[in-house]
Design a protein around this motif. Structure first.
Motif, short mmCIF file in Angstrom:
data_model
loop_
_atom_site.label_atom_id
_atom_site.label_comp_id
_atom_site.label_asym_id
_atom_site.label_seq_id
_atom_site.Cartn_x
_atom_site.Cartn_y
_atom_site.Cartn_z
N TRP A 48 0.72 -1.24 -0.08
CA TRP A 48 0.07 -0.04 -0.05
C TRP A 48 0.88 1.28 -0.13
O TRP A 48 1.83 1.38 0.79
N TRP A 60 -4.78 6.15 0.26
CA TRP A 60 -3.88 4.87 0.27
C TRP A 60 -4.43 4.17 -0.99
O TRP A 60 -5.67 3.88 -1.24
N ASN A 97 1.67 -10.99 6.09
CA ASN A 97 0.25 -10.39 6.15
C ASN A 97 -0.48 -10.69 7.44
O ASN A 97 -1.38 -11.36 7.54
N PHE A 144 -4.77 -4.70 5.48
CA PHE A 144 -4.36 -3.40 5.63
C PHE A 144 -5.93 -2.78 5.40
O PHE A 144 -6.68 -2.98 4.58
N GLY A 167 -2.98 -2.16 9.93
CA GLY A 167 -2.85 -3.44 9.14
C GLY A 167 -1.35 -3.25 8.62
O GLY A 167 -0.67 -2.39 8.45
N GLN A 168 -1.06 -4.43 7.82
CA GLN A 168 0.22 -4.61 7.06
C GLN A 168 0.10 -3.86 5.58
O GLN A 168 -0.68 -4.15 4.84
N ARG A 169 0.86 -2.84 5.72
CA ARG A 169 1.01 -2.18 4.42
C ARG A 169 2.04 -2.66 3.45
O ARG A 169 1.96 -2.30 2.12
#
Length: 230
Positions: free
Chosen positions: A125, A138, A186, A190, A197-199
């Motif tokens: 992201w 984003w 992950n 996100f 969360g996981q970008r």
């Protein structure tokens, strides 16, 4: 008395967890999986690229790379990046570096293999400024479209991706290749609204990336009793 809703502090907590994790690891840099060493087997109008990981030097021996995501919050259940796959590129010239790998005029992805684990397309992201708001926008960026068919370590090259007409390899001509290894994590999908969360699910390794220059040539002193795939 009036009841006021409690403010959502999840983003603040997440930022605090990231800062604490970086501090705990002395602000170390996450390396990602080391790129493999490549041996180019030179044949008649053909090149075989054979990949290997040095047991004494690589952090991905036996494809066992694991590394903590230093930006993952302490509450994340799985903070480990794990080896996921390889991407093999043909380069236009020896001057093309890793910074140019996404430029199709300079580098062409010719093979991609990955662990068979149901992980296929991987996105990172990226934030962009929003002219109508103080908050960024984003957007997901595709980093790899995995085949999810398992990892292999040898690849047959018979075509020049930069040739304009006849793509068959030419004997005694230099060709340029590089390979990168990448990992995946992950810990949490996100959420662009809450920015939690996981970008960065995709992590590309940054070490041992080299340019390899095999030269196809006819084998005149030995009668080969097999060919690629036997």
């Amino acid at each position: 008395d009036m009841d006021y809703p409690c403010p959502d502090i999840s983003r603040l907590q997440n930022a605090d967890d990231i800062a604490q994790s970086l501090f705990n690891n002395c602000f170390d840099i996450t390396d990602g999986p080391d790129a493999p060493d490549v041996c180019g087997v030179e044949l008649d109008k053909e090149i075989i690229l054979a990949l290997s990981n040095d047991a004494n030097a690589s952090n991905n021996t036996l494809l066992s790379y694991e590394e903590v995501d230093l930006k993952a919050p302490e509450t994340a259940q799985d903070k480990l990046y794990r080896f996921e796959g390889y991407k093999i590129y043909q380069l236009r010239s020896a001057e093309v570096g890793i910074a140019d790998i996404e430029d199709v005029n300079k580098a062409r992805l010719i093979f991609q293999v990955d662990v068979k684990n149901s992980v296929k397309s991987i996105y990172n992201w990226k934030s962009l400024p929003d002219p109508n708001s103080s908050q960024p926008v984003w957007i997901p960026e595709i980093k790899v479209e995995g085949q999810d068919q398992g990892v292999r370590h040898s690849f047959q090259v018979k075509e020049d991706q930069f040739a304009t007409e006849d793509r068959r390899l030419i004997n005694h001509k230099k060709y340029y290749f590089t390979v990168v290894a990448y990992a995946h994590n992950n810990y949490q999908a996100f959420n662009p609204r809450d920015v939690v969360g996981q970008r960065r699910s995709y992590l590309e390794g940054r070490r041992n990336i080299k340019t390899y220059v095999p030269i196809p040539r006819p084998i005149v002193n030995t009668m080969l009793q097999s060919k690629y795939g036997n």
